[in-house]
Design a protein around this motif. Structure first.
Motif, PDB file in Angstrom:
ATOM      1  N   THR A  70       3.187  62.018  20.906  1.00 27.83           N
ATOM      2  CA  THR A  70       3.855  62.973  21.793  1.00 27.83           C
ATOM      3  C   THR A  70       4.591  62.282  22.943  1.00 27.83           C
ATOM      4  O   THR A  70       5.224  62.943  23.752  1.00 27.83           O
ATOM      5  CB  THR A  70       2.830  63.968  22.370  1.00 27.83           C
ATOM      6  N   ASP A  88       7.913  56.355  16.148  1.00 30.47           N
ATOM      7  CA  ASP A  88       6.785  56.978  15.457  1.00 30.47           C
ATOM      8  C   ASP A  88       7.144  57.242  13.997  1.00 30.47           C
ATOM      9  O   ASP A  88       8.292  57.494  13.663  1.00 30.47           O
ATOM     10  CB  ASP A  88       6.348  58.281  16.141  1.00 30.47           C
ATOM     11  N   GLN A  93       5.529  64.702  14.911  1.00 31.48           N
ATOM     12  CA  GLN A  93       5.099  64.235  16.226  1.00 31.48           C
ATOM     13  C   GLN A  93       6.323  64.000  17.134  1.00 31.48           C
ATOM     14  O   GLN A  93       6.303  64.337  18.315  1.00 31.48           O
ATOM     15  CB  GLN A  93       4.306  62.925  16.105  1.00 31.48           C
ATOM     16  N   SER A 114       8.643  53.066  11.119  1.00 34.27           N
ATOM     17  CA  SER A 114       7.280  52.533  11.138  1.00 34.27           C
ATOM     18  C   SER A 114       7.217  51.349  12.085  1.00 34.27           C
ATOM     19  O   SER A 114       8.119  50.499  12.100  1.00 34.27           O
ATOM     20  CB  SER A 114       6.856  52.082   9.742  1.00 34.27           C
ATOM     21  N   ALA A 115       6.129  51.265  12.832  1.00 35.80           N
ATOM     22  CA  ALA A 115       5.932  50.127  13.734  1.00 35.80           C
ATOM     23  C   ALA A 115       5.690  48.841  12.959  1.00 35.80           C
ATOM     24  O   ALA A 115       5.657  47.764  13.538  1.00 35.80           O
ATOM     25  CB  ALA A 115       4.758  50.416  14.668  1.00 35.80           C
ATOM     26  N   GLU A 131      -1.033  53.102  22.634  1.00 34.29           N
ATOM     27  CA  GLU A 131      -2.326  53.728  22.883  1.00 34.29           C
ATOM     28  C   GLU A 131      -2.675  54.550  21.644  1.00 34.29           C
ATOM     29  O   GLU A 131      -2.069  55.598  21.402  1.00 34.29           O
ATOM     30  CB  GLU A 131      -2.274  54.652  24.120  1.00 34.29           C
TER      31      GLU A 131
HETATM   32  C1  LIG Z   1      -3.095  59.581  18.306  1.00 34.05           C
HETATM   33  S1  LIG Z   1      -1.347  59.416  18.176  1.00 34.05           S
HETATM   34  C2  LIG Z   1      -1.208  58.254  19.503  1.00 34.05           C
HETATM   35  C3  LIG Z   1       0.051  58.370  20.253  1.00 34.05           C
HETATM   36  C4  LIG Z   1      -0.016  58.899  21.663  1.00 34.05           C
HETATM   37  N1  LIG Z   1      -0.801  58.065  22.543  1.00 34.05           N
HETATM   38  C5  LIG Z   1      -0.505  60.333  21.640  1.00 34.05           C
HETATM   39  O1  LIG Z   1      -1.684  60.604  21.866  1.00 34.05           O
HETATM   40  O2  LIG Z   1       0.326  61.213  21.383  1.00 34.05           O
HETATM   41  C6  LIG Z   1      -1.078  58.312  16.777  1.00 34.05           C
HETATM   42  C7  LIG Z   1       0.383  58.207  16.357  1.00 34.05           C
HETATM   43  O3  LIG Z   1       0.578  57.028  15.577  1.00 34.05           O
HETATM   44  C8  LIG Z   1       1.610  57.342  14.652  1.00 34.05           C
HETATM   45  N2  LIG Z   1       1.653  56.353  13.574  1.00 34.05           N
HETATM   46  C9  LIG Z   1       0.803  56.187  12.535  1.00 34.05           C
HETATM   47  N3  LIG Z   1       1.212  55.166  11.764  1.00 34.05           N
HETATM   48  C10 LIG Z   1       2.364  54.680  12.323  1.00 34.05           C
HETATM   49  C11 LIG Z   1       3.260  53.649  11.986  1.00 34.05           C
HETATM   50  N4  LIG Z   1       3.102  52.886  10.898  1.00 34.05           N
HETATM   51  N5  LIG Z   1       4.329  53.451  12.784  1.00 34.05           N
HETATM   52  C12 LIG Z   1       4.547  54.213  13.873  1.00 34.05           C
HETATM   53  N6  LIG Z   1       3.713  55.217  14.240  1.00 34.05           N
HETATM   54  C13 LIG Z   1       2.638  55.437  13.476  1.00 34.05           C
HETATM   55  C14 LIG Z   1       1.259  58.737  14.194  1.00 34.05           C
HETATM   56  O4  LIG Z   1       2.342  59.365  13.568  1.00 34.05           O
HETATM   57  C15 LIG Z   1       0.833  59.383  15.507  1.00 34.05           C
HETATM   58  O5  LIG Z   1       1.895  60.053  16.121  1.00 34.05           O
END
Ligand SMILES: C[S@@+](CC[C@H](N)C(=O)[O-])C[C@H]1O[C@@H](n2cnc3c(N)ncnc32)[C@H](O)[C@@H]1O
Length: 263
Positions: A70, A88, A93, A114-115, A131
């Protein structure tokens, strides 16, 4: 900006994209609260930055949040004077993040990618951050090497994720909303810990023991600045996500790593 190269996604990325798209509505309320908070907070027990003092001065820095969700952390980096970019894997999201940008009149680039494969040039950022984003959902070697590539010499990466101990003590159950999912007993071996999956959960996460994480960071080229183990603050007993406060008063539920690319 949709830059997602679907053909290059690996099995865990496909599962995590699908799982996070489905789960995105459940993160709107928390995201709204965090966008509106009076200061940035860390982790599941929302420890204020004014207490932990883990953030460097980010004023004037080019910053990237890897797995921004978010994007409330990116919003805070912007308020503190940085120029953030949020990446993201989940388009749902990012829709939530864009909605909060409009509501708060605070714009910064959001990139659907993707990261583990970021469509941005080498050495374009001074500060990288995660985070519970890439920090836990990405394969460690892949995303840490990407973070290193993206940073300029002297640049810093800070990331927060679950501690090895909390995952060693997590029971073989669906984690979320289970009151006693974590207890005082070791439930699995530490040696070999890398990829984590839970019954009935589509998503796949990753976690390395401290020694292996330090070795990986050094192999990639990072210098370790600090490792902060998070203790829950005092307060009424409650379970945050899957961790009881009484557990997290005794043992660390989360780690914050700060590492640097040599100048
Ligand atoms: C718990 S959220 C954490 C982000 C933020 N701190 C929050 O609470 O909104 C985890 C995020 O990681 C993202 N995510 C998962 N795998 C990913 C990837 N390979 N590259 C980028 N984002 C990724 C998910 O889509 C999700 O939006």
């Amino acid at each position: 900006m949709d830059e997602l190269d679907v053909d290059r996604l690996r099995e865990h990325e496909l599962r995590n994209r699908s799982g996070w798209n489905a789960d995105a509505p459940n993160w709107v309320e928390g995201g709204r609260r965090n966008w509106a908070s009076s200061e940035p907070t860390w982790g599941m027990f929302e420890l204020p930055e004014s207490e932990l003092k883990l953030l460097p001065d980010v004023d004037g820095l080019d910053a990237i949040e890897l797995g921004c969700g978010t994007a409330y952390w990116s919003a805070w980096l912007a308020r503190l004077g940085a120029r953030p970019v949020g990446i993201d894997l989940s388009e749902r999201q990012l829709e939530t993040a864009a909605m909060f940008q409009s509501e708060h009149g605070l714009q910064f680039p959001l990139i659907h990618a993707s990261a583990e494969n970021v469509p941005l040039p080498d050495e374009s950022f001074d500060f990288a951050f995660s985070e519970y984003g890439a920090a836990i959902w990405c394969e460690p070697q892949a995303w840490l090497a990407e973070a290193y590539r993206l940073l300029r010499p002297g640049g810093r990466l800070i990331f927060l994720g679950n501690s090895p101990l909390v995952m060693l003590c997590a029971k073989e159950t669906e984690l979320d909303e289970v009151e006693d999912a974590v207890g005082p007993q070791l439930m699995r071996p530490q040696f070999g810990m890398h990829r984590l999956e839970w019954p009935n959960e589509e998503e796949v996460s990753f976690l390395l023991p401290h020694g292996e994480m330090i070795a990986l960071l050094q192999q990639i080229g990072f210098e370790l600045e600090s490792l902060t183990e998070i203790q829950a603050p005092e307060g009424a007993e409650e379970t945050r996500y899957f961790v009881p406060r009484s557990w997290a008063r005794k043992w660390p539920c989360e780690d914050v790593w700060s590492v640097r690319k040599a100048a």
